[in-house]
Motif scaffolding. Sequence first.
Motif, PDB file in Angstrom:
ATOM      1  N   GLY A 136      34.534 101.195  26.043  1.00 20.81           N
ATOM      2  CA  GLY A 136      35.048 100.155  26.889  1.00 20.81           C
ATOM      3  C   GLY A 136      34.550  98.949  26.796  1.00 20.81           C
ATOM      4  O   GLY A 136      33.291  98.628  25.976  1.00 20.81           O
ATOM      5  N   GLY A 137      34.888  97.875  27.546  1.00 24.07           N
ATOM      6  CA  GLY A 137      34.067  96.457  27.836  1.00 24.07           C
ATOM      7  C   GLY A 137      34.047  96.137  28.989  1.00 24.07           C
ATOM      8  O   GLY A 137      34.955  96.172  29.902  1.00 24.07           O
ATOM      9  N   ARG A 180      30.443  98.375  25.724  1.00 26.37           N
ATOM     10  CA  ARG A 180      29.751  96.898  25.559  1.00 26.37           C
ATOM     11  C   ARG A 180      29.899  96.260  26.816  1.00 26.37           C
ATOM     12  O   ARG A 180      31.019  95.946  27.409  1.00 26.37           O
ATOM     13  CB  ARG A 180      30.407  96.350  24.278  1.00 26.37           C
ATOM     14  N   ILE A 181      28.794  95.863  27.205  1.00 28.63           N
ATOM     15  CA  ILE A 181      28.681  95.082  28.443  1.00 28.63           C
ATOM     16  C   ILE A 181      27.872  93.666  28.299  1.00 28.63           C
ATOM     17  O   ILE A 181      26.682  93.791  27.939  1.00 28.63           O
ATOM     18  CB  ILE A 181      27.953  95.621  29.620  1.00 28.63           C
ATOM     19  N   VAL A 232      37.946  86.894  26.672  1.00 24.68           N
ATOM     20  CA  VAL A 232      38.655  87.673  25.968  1.00 24.68           C
ATOM     21  C   VAL A 232      38.067  88.288  24.715  1.00 24.68           C
ATOM     22  O   VAL A 232      38.544  89.382  24.173  1.00 24.68           O
ATOM     23  CB  VAL A 232      40.348  87.076  25.738  1.00 24.68           C
ATOM     24  N   PHE A 233      37.718  87.375  23.985  1.00 21.77           N
ATOM     25  CA  PHE A 233      36.906  87.471  22.712  1.00 21.77           C
ATOM     26  C   PHE A 233      35.623  88.507  22.959  1.00 21.77           C
ATOM     27  O   PHE A 233      35.962  89.191  22.038  1.00 21.77           O
ATOM     28  CB  PHE A 233      36.351  86.268  22.314  1.00 21.77           C
ATOM     29  N   LEU A 234      35.018  88.548  24.004  1.00 25.84           N
ATOM     30  CA  LEU A 234      33.902  89.364  24.171  1.00 25.84           C
ATOM     31  C   LEU A 234      34.470  90.881  24.200  1.00 25.84           C
ATOM     32  O   LEU A 234      33.893  91.863  24.055  1.00 25.84           O
ATOM     33  CB  LEU A 234      33.145  88.962  25.237  1.00 25.84           C
ATOM     34  N   SER A 239      34.504  90.907  18.613  1.00 27.35           N
ATOM     35  CA  SER A 239      33.122  90.457  18.914  1.00 27.35           C
ATOM     36  C   SER A 239      32.117  91.587  18.479  1.00 27.35           C
ATOM     37  O   SER A 239      31.156  91.539  18.692  1.00 27.35           O
ATOM     38  CB  SER A 239      33.007  90.344  20.529  1.00 27.35           C
ATOM     39  N   GLY A 240      32.657  92.392  17.684  1.00 25.83           N
ATOM     40  CA  GLY A 240      32.020  93.410  17.098  1.00 25.83           C
ATOM     41  C   GLY A 240      31.077  94.406  17.828  1.00 25.83           C
ATOM     42  O   GLY A 240      31.488  94.989  19.048  1.00 25.83           O
TER      43      GLY A 240
END
Length: 258
Positions: A136-137, A180-181, A232-234, A239-240
């Motif tokens: 998740g992000g 990823r946070i 959105v990219f993150l 954003s890997g």
Amino acid sequence: MGLLNDRVVLVSGGTQGVGAGVARAAAREGATVTVTGRRREPGEKLVAALRESGAEALFVATDVADVAQAQASVATTVKAFGRVDALVNAAGLTSRGTLVDTSPELFDEHIAINLRAPFFLMQAAVRDMLRRGAPGGIVNVISSSELGGQPYLAPYVAAKAGLAGLTRNAAHAHRFDRIRINGLDIGWTDTEGEDAIQRRFHDADDGWREEAGRRLPMGKLGQVDEIADFVVFLLSDRSGVVTGSVIDWDQNVFGGLD
């Protein structure tokens, strides 16, 4: 580009400003979007526009200062769409107060909205991700003021500095869960809320944006659509492996001196 195809994204504070911009950008990139906020009319209007553009979208009336309501917005999203893949904490309070004149009530309001709400929204979203064993992000919209800030933002700075620390702590705790946070320390931004703040607390007139822009390095305030695209990219795979980063999204260089 479809950066968020088949993702379910929940945006707290999504009825105006940066939150609304993120909701629009996420929907444009293929996401199903839940928008939360206290004001029903603009929330439903935004969701209607997202649906007209072809996106799946839902508005959940939520006062994030109430932990039960904040966490219920996650549960409602899971019930409606089956999961939460991404969370954006964009709800915020920017009312003024200095160290010497801030009341306990004002301090508690800032903590409730700017720190406690993101904490328990993240808790609910991460629990859903862990339950499913899914990546998740999360992106927390913080503020460059968390690095020190103006004297009249004392309770705001205290809460946002806490959110920056929480962002790193949660990212570290859940890196092996592939959650990823990250956070954005945004600077002075052109939003409806900022316009209201400038008029209420600083006696600004209709030309305040142009005047402010003339004093800034890039000649303008930060723009919502630019911040939204970066969020959105993150959240996206582009954003890997980036996690635990609190990124200065501003036109001032902190630590630089003239």
